[in-house]
Motif scaffolding. Sequence first.
Motif, short mmCIF file in Angstrom:
data_model
loop_
_atom_site.label_atom_id
_atom_site.label_comp_id
_atom_site.label_asym_id
_atom_site.label_seq_id
_atom_site.Cartn_x
_atom_site.Cartn_y
_atom_site.Cartn_z
N ARG A 19 0.76 -1.30 0.00
CA ARG A 19 0.08 -0.08 0.00
C ARG A 19 0.98 1.39 0.01
O ARG A 19 0.67 2.24 -0.59
N HIS A 22 1.81 2.29 -3.30
CA HIS A 22 0.93 2.99 -4.26
C HIS A 22 0.22 4.25 -3.83
O HIS A 22 0.11 5.14 -4.64
N THR A 23 0.26 4.42 -2.40
CA THR A 23 -0.20 5.81 -2.02
C THR A 23 0.69 6.95 -2.12
O THR A 23 0.42 8.01 -2.56
N GLU A 26 0.91 7.75 -5.72
CA GLU A 26 -0.43 8.97 -6.17
C GLU A 26 -0.10 10.40 -5.52
O GLU A 26 -0.09 11.46 -6.17
N ALA A 72 0.76 9.10 2.81
CA ALA A 72 -0.28 10.05 2.64
C ALA A 72 -0.09 11.48 3.30
O ALA A 72 -0.94 12.26 2.85
#
Length: 124
Positions: A19, A22-23, A26, A72
């Motif tokens: 994860r 991917h985060t 982004e 994030a």
Amino acid sequence: MPLLICRTCPRYDTANNGRFSHTLTEALQDHPARDEIQLRYVQCLGGCPDDGVAAVDAPGKARVRFTGLDAADTAHAEALIKAAHAHHECATGAPDDWEIPAELQERISSVTFKRQPRSAGPWG
């Protein structure tokens, strides 16, 4: 200039394995200063169990690994971009020779200095 990103973080959390990359991808996707940075996804950067691992590296330069990053957190993404640019501009890559962004200073988990190539011997 490469930015290495761990593909398996968090490695020991199988439900969320991968994860982080991917985060973070982004978060970096539309950043204007990211154009010159090549994102390279590495199976493991060896920062376990402190997941959220990325590193700046280049041939002939020190590799600086950061752990405990929050993909994030836009401040971490911004700091990684600044780090990649500063590392690229530095002749050695050694952390004392370039400005580590404040958000990453306490997250350096290792620095790997590369050996100089050996002179050619009987085995090449």
